[in-house]
Scaffold this motif. Structure first.
Motif, PDB file in Angstrom:
ATOM      1  N   ILE A 130       0.839  -1.209   0.000  1.00 55.84           N
ATOM      2  CA  ILE A 130       0.000   0.000   0.000  1.00 55.84           C
ATOM      3  C   ILE A 130       0.870   1.253   0.000  1.00 55.84           C
ATOM      4  CG2 ILE A 130      -1.631   1.344   1.400  1.00 55.84           C
ATOM      5  CD1 ILE A 130      -2.832  -1.387   2.262  1.00 55.84           C
ATOM      6  N   ALA A 131       1.964   1.227   0.789  1.00 60.14           N
ATOM      7  CA  ALA A 131       2.884   2.372   0.821  1.00 60.14           C
ATOM      8  C   ALA A 131       3.533   2.596  -0.545  1.00 60.14           C
ATOM      9  CB  ALA A 131       3.956   2.146   1.891  1.00 60.14           C
ATOM     10  N   ILE A 132       3.902   1.506  -1.216  1.00 59.98           N
ATOM     11  CA  ILE A 132       4.503   1.630  -2.550  1.00 59.98           C
ATOM     12  C   ILE A 132       3.500   2.218  -3.534  1.00 59.98           C
ATOM     13  CG2 ILE A 132       5.322   0.276  -4.535  1.00 59.98           C
ATOM     14  CD1 ILE A 132       6.730  -1.568  -2.524  1.00 59.98           C
ATOM     15  N   TYR A 133       2.259   1.724  -3.484  1.00 64.67           N
ATOM     16  CA  TYR A 133       1.227   2.280  -4.370  1.00 64.67           C
ATOM     17  C   TYR A 133       1.069   3.782  -4.160  1.00 64.67           C
ATOM     18  CZ  TYR A 133      -0.605  -2.292  -5.888  1.00 64.67           C
ATOM     19  OH  TYR A 133      -0.757  -3.543  -6.468  1.00 64.67           O
ATOM     20  N   TRP A 134       1.106   4.207  -2.906  1.00 67.51           N
ATOM     21  CA  TRP A 134       0.883   5.625  -2.607  1.00 67.51           C
ATOM     22  C   TRP A 134       2.097   6.462  -3.005  1.00 67.51           C
ATOM     23  CZ3 TRP A 134       2.880   9.516   0.534  1.00 67.51           C
ATOM     24  CH2 TRP A 134       2.075  10.646   0.662  1.00 67.51           C
ATOM     25  N   ALA A 153       4.176   7.717 -10.708  1.00 59.58           N
ATOM     26  CA  ALA A 153       5.317   7.246 -11.502  1.00 59.58           C
ATOM     27  C   ALA A 153       4.840   6.545 -12.766  1.00 59.58           C
ATOM     28  CB  ALA A 153       6.171   6.292 -10.674  1.00 59.58           C
ATOM     29  N   GLN A 154       5.656   6.620 -13.811  1.00 60.28           N
ATOM     30  CA  GLN A 154       5.373   5.893 -15.039  1.00 60.28           C
ATOM     31  C   GLN A 154       5.617   4.395 -14.808  1.00 60.28           C
ATOM     32  OE1 GLN A 154       4.145   7.108 -17.954  1.00 60.28           O
ATOM     33  NE2 GLN A 154       3.933   9.080 -16.870  1.00 60.28           N
ATOM     34  N   PRO A 155       4.706   3.530 -15.244  1.00 58.51           N
ATOM     35  CA  PRO A 155       4.842   2.092 -14.954  1.00 58.51           C
ATOM     36  C   PRO A 155       6.149   1.486 -15.455  1.00 58.51           C
ATOM     37  CG  PRO A 155       2.635   2.590 -15.759  1.00 58.51           C
ATOM     38  CD  PRO A 155       3.441   3.841 -15.934  1.00 58.51           C
ATOM     39  N   ARG A 161      11.208  -1.145 -13.878  1.00 61.81           N
ATOM     40  CA  ARG A 161      12.652  -1.377 -14.030  1.00 61.81           C
ATOM     41  C   ARG A 161      13.381  -1.104 -12.718  1.00 61.81           C
ATOM     42  NH1 ARG A 161      11.726   0.841 -19.167  1.00 61.81           N
ATOM     43  NH2 ARG A 161      12.316   2.944 -18.472  1.00 61.81           N
ATOM     44  N   GLY A 162      12.992  -0.035 -12.047  1.00 59.39           N
ATOM     45  CA  GLY A 162      13.628   0.286 -10.765  1.00 59.39           C
ATOM     46  C   GLY A 162      13.393  -0.791  -9.723  1.00 59.39           C
ATOM     47  N   PHE A 163      12.182  -1.313  -9.685  1.00 56.72           N
ATOM     48  CA  PHE A 163      11.882  -2.350  -8.691  1.00 56.72           C
ATOM     49  C   PHE A 163      12.538  -3.682  -9.047  1.00 56.72           C
ATOM     50  CE2 PHE A 163       8.482   0.471  -7.134  1.00 56.72           C
ATOM     51  CZ  PHE A 163       8.703   0.334  -5.774  1.00 56.72           C
ATOM     52  N   ILE A 183       0.153 -18.842  -7.182  1.00 56.97           N
ATOM     53  CA  ILE A 183      -0.621 -18.121  -6.173  1.00 56.97           C
ATOM     54  C   ILE A 183      -1.123 -16.801  -6.742  1.00 56.97           C
ATOM     55  CG2 ILE A 183      -0.542 -17.016  -3.898  1.00 56.97           C
ATOM     56  CD1 ILE A 183       1.601 -19.036  -3.114  1.00 56.97           C
ATOM     57  N   ILE A 184      -0.224 -16.051  -7.370  1.00 57.33           N
ATOM     58  CA  ILE A 184      -0.564 -14.778  -8.000  1.00 57.33           C
ATOM     59  C   ILE A 184       0.532 -14.466  -9.012  1.00 57.33           C
ATOM     60  CG2 ILE A 184       0.555 -13.523  -6.111  1.00 57.33           C
ATOM     61  CD1 ILE A 184      -1.234 -11.151  -6.699  1.00 57.33           C
ATOM     62  N   ALA A 185       0.162 -13.853 -10.130  1.00 56.41           N
ATOM     63  CA  ALA A 185       1.159 -13.414 -11.113  1.00 56.41           C
ATOM     64  C   ALA A 185       1.748 -12.101 -10.610  1.00 56.41           C
ATOM     65  CB  ALA A 185       0.514 -13.222 -12.477  1.00 56.41           C
ATOM     66  N   LEU A 186       2.976 -12.163 -10.101  1.00 54.39           N
ATOM     67  CA  LEU A 186       3.591 -11.016  -9.443  1.00 54.39           C
ATOM     68  C   LEU A 186       4.207 -10.051 -10.445  1.00 54.39           C
ATOM     69  CD1 LEU A 186       5.457 -12.927  -6.608  1.00 54.39           C
ATOM     70  CD2 LEU A 186       3.566 -11.350  -6.248  1.00 54.39           C
ATOM     71  N   ASP A 187       4.176  -8.739 -10.111  1.00 59.11           N
ATOM     72  CA  ASP A 187       4.967  -7.761 -10.836  1.00 59.11           C
ATOM     73  C   ASP A 187       6.118  -7.327  -9.918  1.00 59.11           C
ATOM     74  OD1 ASP A 187       3.978  -5.852  -9.024  1.00 59.11           O
ATOM     75  OD2 ASP A 187       2.364  -5.248 -10.367  1.00 59.11           O
ATOM     76  N   PRO A 188       7.121  -6.588 -10.446  1.00 55.78           N
ATOM     77  CA  PRO A 188       8.297  -6.255  -9.630  1.00 55.78           C
ATOM     78  C   PRO A 188       7.994  -5.533  -8.320  1.00 55.78           C
ATOM     79  CG  PRO A 188       8.810  -5.927 -11.941  1.00 55.78           C
ATOM     80  CD  PRO A 188       7.348  -6.244 -11.865  1.00 55.78           C
ATOM     81  N   PRO A 189       7.110  -4.524  -8.274  1.00 53.55           N
ATOM     82  CA  PRO A 189       6.827  -3.903  -6.976  1.00 53.55           C
ATOM     83  C   PRO A 189       6.249  -4.892  -5.958  1.00 53.55           C
ATOM     84  CG  PRO A 189       6.067  -2.481  -8.748  1.00 53.55           C
ATOM     85  CD  PRO A 189       6.439  -3.787  -9.373  1.00 53.55           C
ATOM     86  N   GLN A 190       5.368  -5.778  -6.426  1.00 53.69           N
ATOM     87  CA  GLN A 190       4.815  -6.773  -5.511  1.00 53.69           C
ATOM     88  C   GLN A 190       5.888  -7.737  -5.019  1.00 53.69           C
ATOM     89  OE1 GLN A 190       1.819  -8.263  -8.214  1.00 53.69           O
ATOM     90  NE2 GLN A 190       0.160  -7.244  -7.099  1.00 53.69           N
ATOM     91  N   GLY A 191       6.772  -8.164  -5.918  1.00 51.96           N
ATOM     92  CA  GLY A 191       7.855  -9.053  -5.523  1.00 51.96           C
ATOM     93  C   GLY A 191       8.758  -8.407  -4.489  1.00 51.96           C
ATOM     94  N   PHE A 192       9.089  -7.131  -4.700  1.00 54.87           N
ATOM     95  CA  PHE A 192       9.934  -6.406  -3.745  1.00 54.87           C
ATOM     96  C   PHE A 192       9.247  -6.308  -2.389  1.00 54.87           C
ATOM     97  CE2 PHE A 192      10.909  -2.354  -1.648  1.00 54.87           C
ATOM     98  CZ  PHE A 192      12.278  -2.499  -1.448  1.00 54.87           C
ATOM     99  N   ALA A 193       7.965  -5.983  -2.372  1.00 53.61           N
ATOM    100  CA  ALA A 193       7.235  -5.845  -1.107  1.00 53.61           C
ATOM    101  C   ALA A 193       7.178  -7.172  -0.359  1.00 53.61           C
ATOM    102  CB  ALA A 193       5.823  -5.325  -1.379  1.00 53.61           C
TER     103      ALA A 193
END
Length: 332
Positions: free
Chosen positions: A153-157, A162-164, A169-171, A245-255
């Motif tokens: 939630i903090a990352i989303y906020w 930010a541009q996706p 790439r950063g995550f 379980i879920i198809a993860l994207d980089p921000p989710q993986g980092f979190a």
């Protein structure tokens, strides 16, 4: 006779440590591989190296496993109890690996030790089991789920504008760090459990005192075995954690990795509690998925995983008890 049994138990313990490595390799790197932050081989090499380093960062968990779960009698009978417990843990590891279920090697080991001790009418420290195993077993998935959800939630906020493309790439780069932290926590937790069992065998066999420090060769052997097992990889379980379980994207993986690593360090260093890296990272993945929408998590797959968690201690205990009777009949 006792020296041969001690050597045999140590060999079985290192085999368990190796299976723990390839069974739990997915814990550290599945999210990074699934988001393409790391290639599979690079991720496995990094995880193996960080597991080796993590194994040298403390012995609190090893002390809990070696002294706080069971109290087998000295001599050959006690060594049979420890060896049978390890066989129970290895058997459950292989069954769940075959079906691609991310179960807990930690709880398989504890269940195995408890099962063989009960079969032998040896002492089980139920107060230690409750405070150091059962309570952390319940709390760590809840904390992992909640903390990962909060980080997500903090990352989303923070990155809402930010541009996706650049953000992803950063995550991906950030995931290199979070995956390394997760692997370090895995070594800190899981390699120590094998150290504790080997030390328990040395004490029971009369080759060490209960208040002695854990020998350096035990630390090195356990670290090397889990690192080699990690590098061997656990592709079946990796697919479950990384995609099913879920198809993860980089921000989710980092979190998920950051939250899980935090829980592992806190439990090991703060409380000496042998928690499950599998439970922690799996619940963290569910937590980040639930922040997107509850339907993003494949709850049917999650339910099968939780069922495996529930069965781990009793199933490994049952196999260990049967193994104890077999060993006792052959060796005594």
């Amino acid at each position: 006779m006792e020296l041969a049994l001690v050597i045999g138990v140590i060999v079985i313990a290192l085999i368990f440590d190796y299976t723990n490595g390839f069974h739990d390799a997915a814990n550290a790197i599945a999210t990074s591989v699934s988001t393409r932050a790391l290639t599979p081989r690079a991720a496995l090499f990094m995880a193996a190296a960080m597991n080796f380093i993590g194994a040298h960062l403390g012995t609190q968990v090893a002390q809990t496993v070696g002294k706080g779960i069971i109290d087998p009698p000295d001599g050959s009978h006690g060594l049979i109890i420890v060896g049978a417990g390890l066989v129970g843990a290895i058997t459950w590891n292989m069954i769940t690996w075959y079906f691609g279920l991310p179960s807990s090697s930690s709880h398989a080991l504890i269940g195995g030790l408890m099962g063989s001790a009960l079969a032998a009418a040896a002492t089980v420290h139920w107060d230690g089991v409750v405070t150091k195993v059962v309570v952390p077993m319940i709390l760590s998935p809840l904390v992992g789920f909640s903390l990962a959800g909060g980080v997500m939630i903090a990352i989303y906020w923070i990155f809402r504008k930010a541009q996706p493309g650049p953000a992803n790439r950063g995550f991906r780069y950030a995931q290199t760090v979070s995956a390394a932290a997760m692997a370090l926590g895995h070594g800190l937790q899981d390699a120590q459990k094998t150290m504790g069992v080997i030390f328990l065998a040395l004490v029971v066999g009369g080759f060490a005192g209960p208040d002695d420090p854990i020998p350096q060769w035990v630390i090195l052997a356990a670290a090397a075995a889990i690192s080699l097992g990690t590098y061997a990889g656990g592709w079946r379980i990796m697919r479950t954690l990384g995609r099913r379980i879920i198809a993860l994207d980089p921000p989710q993986g980092f979190a998920a990795e950051s939250a899980a690593a935090t829980v592992l360090y806190g439990a090991a260093i703060g409380f000496g509690a042998p928690i499950s890296t599998t439970h922690t990272i799996t619940s963290a993945i569910m937590g980040v998925g639930a922040t997107k929408r509850l339907s993003a998590v494949r709850w049917g797959v999650a339910g099968n995983i939780v069922l495996a968690w529930i069965l781990t201690i009793p199933a490994s205990a049952l196999v260990a008890a049967l193994t104890y009777y077999l060993f006792h009949w052959i060796l005594e």
